[in-house]
Motif scaffolding. Sequence first.
Motif, PDB file in Angstrom:
ATOM      1  N   ARG A  15      32.565  41.650  35.729  1.00  0.00           N
ATOM      2  CA  ARG A  15      33.544  42.007  34.694  1.00  0.00           C
ATOM      3  C   ARG A  15      34.121  40.768  33.992  1.00  0.00           C
ATOM      4  N   ASP A  25      44.342  38.160  36.033  1.00  0.00           N
ATOM      5  CA  ASP A  25      43.985  39.527  36.398  1.00  0.00           C
ATOM      6  C   ASP A  25      44.044  39.723  37.917  1.00  0.00           C
ATOM      7  N   ASN A  44      40.894  41.549  39.500  1.00  0.00           N
ATOM      8  CA  ASN A  44      39.537  41.004  39.480  1.00  0.00           C
ATOM      9  C   ASN A  44      39.372  39.941  40.568  1.00  0.00           C
TER      10      ASN A  44
END
Lengths: 320, 491
Positions: free
Chosen positions: A57, A74, A77
């Motif tokens: 991602r 993030d 992630n």
Amino acid sequence: MLSRVADSLYWMSRYLERAENTVRQLDVTMGLMLDTSGTSAETRWQRLIASLGKASRMEWNGDLDAMARTLIFDSLNPAAVTFCINGARENARQVREEISSEQWQRLNRLFHQMHSQHAQAQFRSSINDLLASVVDGIHLFKGVSDTTMIHGQGWQFIRLGRYLERSYATATLLEVYQPELFQVQEQDNSGYQYLELVGLLRCCTSFEAYCQVYTADLSSDRILEFLLLNRDFPHAIRYCVDGIRDAIESIQRSGGRRPPEELTSGIGRLHAMLGYTTIGEILAGDTGAFLHTIREQCMRIHELIYRYYVHYSIQSALAI
Amino acid sequence: MNAGPTEKLAVEVDSLFGDYPLDQAFDEMREANGDVRPHYRALAETLARLPQEELQRRKQSADLSFLTQGITFTVYGRDEGTERIFPYDLLPRLITAQEWDRIERGLTQRITALNLFLRDVYSDAKILSDRVIPRELVYSCKHYRRQMRGLQVPRNVYIAVVGSDLLRLNTGEYVVLEDNLRVPSGVSYMLTNRRVMKRTFPQLFHSYGVRPIEHYAQLLLATLRSLAPEGRPEPNIVLLTPGVFNSAYFEHTYLARQMGIDLVEGRDLVTHDNIVYMRTTDGLKRVDVIYRRVDDDFSDPLVFRADSSLGCGGLFNAYRAGNVTVTNAFGTGLADDKAVYAYVPDMIRYYLNEDPILPNVKTFLLSEEKQRKHVLANLDKLVVKAVGESGGYGMLIGPHSTAMQREEFARQIEANPRNYIAQPTLDFSRAPCLIGNHLEPRHVDLRPYILFGEKVNIVPGGLTRVALEKGSLVVNSSQGGGSKDTWVLEQ
């Protein structure tokens, strides 16, 4: 020491090492993007993601700012810096009684820093300052760990996590860079090649150390030799493998339990690969495969540590 | 004529209180006519002398100290930043040596009787055959554990760690509100409050001559060691926690660190051949004593709740075999059932042949028809509590309730009378708290921590819990309560 505690300390350490590695590589990549070398931002970004272990991602979408923001902030992630720092803190929180108050406070402060408005503002005004302050926070934590914690089994598991993570990350980085390092045949005088090599060294905070050993005369062979085989530089893989071996021996000494043959021979093999091979031999053979073997060995050592110290079966433990 | 220094100070002490209200509730610091009680005078004078800014500065420095030490409790239901600072008040609560002596004797007597009761009920049950306590009351208790019948526990100690809640009525008399015999918490706040207060008011602390409490962890360790199974001279003692998501997790890590023992979770433990082991990096290590901070229900999925993942399968069998001590014992919640509570004075008379030193709060048993009728007619004046709950849950405070809540409780009482008791709404004592920049009275209780190993040991004082909201009667930390340091004076 409780297996669960050892596990938490090991992962706390690995997560922090991973965060530091990501921060440094991002910093270097963004620095290189400032030069108009002909290499596109997309190519550089893909190389960055590949050397971080092909994070998912994180595909290039053309917006560097947004990409960098994801890679830093993030918390969902697994490749992101914040994710790693959260993971380190969560592991530390579960072993509060095992680590020193100073360690906890340092890590807690770093965690709160990542989640503060100030960090967001810093990201907008000067991303370099932000990245530098994260690295500072991690360095402070390491310093405090070394000076305030008993150097017993817990501390050895912290070292084990740090060196395994570092060997693996450095091997991955070299594997990604390796093809292009030896692509350029004739002398390139434009200076871009020089910048790339400096960047590679800076990814491992090893530019200054390299210069002390080889002078500022940068060459692909020497860089590879330095990062793989140097026994005195803490980011060289050989140094890390020595650290792993030392940590395992110390754990054995304090616990009186002999590690299994598989584990000692696995570490020994890695040690021999790096200790009794010259850079000429490595380059004459398949360099990529050599680096790949190092990574595989690291993973194998990790599995064996788990099987022996953390997730062992009750039957095997009772049989001893 | 100039006012002498003494009169001048008296004026300042008066101004300290401003419009501090006094009514029929007992005020810890002031007598009914407004005079400061003798043992509070030095505190009042110190406060009167301190400039406002200095007081605020000390408050801030104490705040910071709690923050950096990470003295927090966990709040459920939020995914991030789930830890909160435990609220506290800067002014200590003072207890004279004489008052403490009575409390100490009263609690020792009470805990001794409660322990004898547990031993009796789980063996011959003489107190039931003698009809001192109704049989059906004991056997209908949800914390009664039939698995404990006929089981010999080390030294016959069922309740090694207790935290009883005391209140002070408007006569100044201490009464026992409840006995927490399962897994009482809060002792870490008692210890950290003291550390912070010593730094905040060093001279005052010194001049008062306060009895120390700092050795609690050492006493706890000695208590646990004294309960080790026979033939284990160097017992491996551990603290069993439900884990990082439990609201008292800070306390578990704090106590484990203070005692220098391992903090284990259920997943660290395995049993084999009725022996409990913990998984260490050096292999399996035998466990001898478990200081359990996990409820009965969650301790062993093979014996208690099968869906629990917090405990360790096989733990109870190992306990039964005498290979490991678990403390407090299982099934002790029977004796802090709020309906069984009503019979504690009878237990004291029955087992010890003594009169209770600390009285109970008047309690109506709703399983008895006459009492139930009275209670249902007076719900707006009484406090109704579910018998097996703690932490201020499952409660109706009559005077503060709505008609709808009362109706709902009346329905529940009719449906299951055994599950409820009622008590008069108590106007228990208040102590001055620093609210903003002036003093206001707030309701307080007292939870002393009692250890029972070779003998009963109580560190002087305990946790004074404060209902920090104005007019509130609820002191539980889960419901907006805070705490105060408690100073038991040498003289």
